[in-house]
Design a protein around this motif. Structure first.
Motif, PDB file in Angstrom:
ATOM      1  N   GLY A 120       0.817  -1.214   0.000  1.00 55.64           N
ATOM      2  CA  GLY A 120       0.000   0.000   0.000  1.00 55.64           C
ATOM      3  C   GLY A 120       0.848   1.260   0.000  1.00 55.64           C
ATOM      4  N   LYS A 121       1.911   1.256   0.804  1.00 57.76           N
ATOM      5  CA  LYS A 121       2.807   2.414   0.860  1.00 57.76           C
ATOM      6  C   LYS A 121       3.561   2.594  -0.459  1.00 57.76           C
ATOM      7  N   VAL A 122       3.941   1.493  -1.073  1.00 56.66           N
ATOM      8  CA  VAL A 122       4.598   1.570  -2.385  1.00 56.66           C
ATOM      9  C   VAL A 122       3.663   2.261  -3.382  1.00 56.66           C
ATOM     10  N   CYS A 123       2.417   1.810  -3.430  1.00 58.83           N
ATOM     11  CA  CYS A 123       1.449   2.391  -4.361  1.00 58.83           C
ATOM     12  C   CYS A 123       1.204   3.864  -4.057  1.00 58.83           C
ATOM     13  N   LEU A 124       1.110   4.199  -2.786  1.00 62.73           N
ATOM     14  CA  LEU A 124       0.921   5.597  -2.387  1.00 62.73           C
ATOM     15  C   LEU A 124       2.096   6.451  -2.856  1.00 62.73           C
ATOM     16  N   ASN A 125       3.313   5.957  -2.631  1.00 64.17           N
ATOM     17  CA  ASN A 125       4.506   6.705  -3.047  1.00 64.17           C
ATOM     18  C   ASN A 125       4.625   6.822  -4.561  1.00 64.17           C
ATOM     19  N   LEU A 126       4.092   5.851  -5.279  1.00 61.92           N
ATOM     20  CA  LEU A 126       4.106   5.920  -6.744  1.00 61.92           C
ATOM     21  C   LEU A 126       3.116   6.957  -7.261  1.00 61.92           C
ATOM     22  N   GLY A 127       2.129   7.297  -6.439  1.00 56.22           N
ATOM     23  CA  GLY A 127       1.116   8.279  -6.845  1.00 56.22           C
ATOM     24  C   GLY A 127      -0.258   7.686  -7.072  1.00 56.22           C
ATOM     25  N   ALA A 128      -0.466   6.419  -6.674  1.00 59.08           N
ATOM     26  CA  ALA A 128      -1.758   5.766  -6.867  1.00 59.08           C
ATOM     27  C   ALA A 128      -2.792   6.209  -5.837  1.00 59.08           C
ATOM     28  N   GLY A 129      -2.354   6.945  -4.843  1.00 56.70           N
ATOM     29  CA  GLY A 129      -3.257   7.456  -3.814  1.00 56.70           C
ATOM     30  C   GLY A 129      -2.811   8.835  -3.381  1.00 56.70           C
ATOM     31  N   ARG A 130      -3.497   9.380  -2.387  1.00 59.83           N
ATOM     32  CA  ARG A 130      -3.184  10.719  -1.906  1.00 59.83           C
ATOM     33  C   ARG A 130      -2.569  10.668  -0.514  1.00 59.83           C
ATOM     34  N   LYS A 131      -1.455  11.367  -0.333  1.00 62.39           N
ATOM     35  CA  LYS A 131      -0.904  11.589   1.000  1.00 62.39           C
ATOM     36  C   LYS A 131      -1.616  12.784   1.627  1.00 62.39           C
TER      37      LYS A 131
END
Length: 187
Positions: free
Chosen positions: A110-121
């Protein structure tokens, strides 16, 4: 297992076309069975046959198209999932060990996907629908050192390198076959 907006949409469309992995089918059918049970349809054997028939006959796909069209969506993407934009950088994840996949850390993925831009920080962050992770091997699978076990879909080489480092910690490789149930319990 696919993680990321466009990647997940393509998997969902392919599943509705009857091309779903057995573990996904198991979860989908069991969720549908529970919904039918709540609605008063208690014949599990008959319900399972109906659910699979609705998927395999294309009725589920047609209903999905209808819902997308009613919301103003472009159903040509459903007929031709190759239209979904792909990430500019697709990098294989290579196994660093021989053995069996004993664990996959969902939080790291999940963190990998977030860091790739697949989600919002942050709420103002823009989501990149193209990025994500594809895992081609699952818990219990035997793997060899040097074998491709997944792919990082990225829009930036630095993000790709960070994702690759993080993914090294997502897998626990061991010597025992450790199959897990797709559904742990129904409550």
């Amino acid at each position: 297992m696919l993680f990321g907006n466009n990647l997940e949409m393509v998997e969902a469309i392919n599943s509705l076309k009857g091309n779903m992995p057995s573990d996904v089918e198991d979860v989908v059918v069991n969720l549908a069975l529970q919904i039918m049970k709540l609605a008063g349809y208690n014949d599990i054997s008959r319900n399972k046959i109906q659910i699979l028939d609705i998927i395999k006959s294309g009725k589920a796909l047609e209903k999905f198209k209808e819902l997308v069209k009613l919301q103003g969506g472009d159903i040509s993407y459903i007929d031709n999932p190759e239209k979904f934009e792909k990430a500019p950088i697709i990098t294989p994840i290579i196994s660093e060990a021989n053995g069996y996949i004993e664990e996959l850390d969902a939080e790291i993925i999940g963190k990998v996907c977030l860091n790739l831009g697949a989600g919002r920080k942050n709420k103002e962050d823009v989501i990149d629908n193209r990025v994500g992770v594809i895992l081609t091997r699952k818990i219990g699978d035997k793997i060899e050192k040097g074998e491709v076990i997944g792919y990082i879909h990225s829009n930036d080489i630095n993000k790709t390198e960070t994702a690759m480092e993080m993914m090294k910690n997502a897998y626990k490789i061991g010597t025992k076959i450790k199959q897990k149930k797709n559904i742990l319990d129904i409550i």
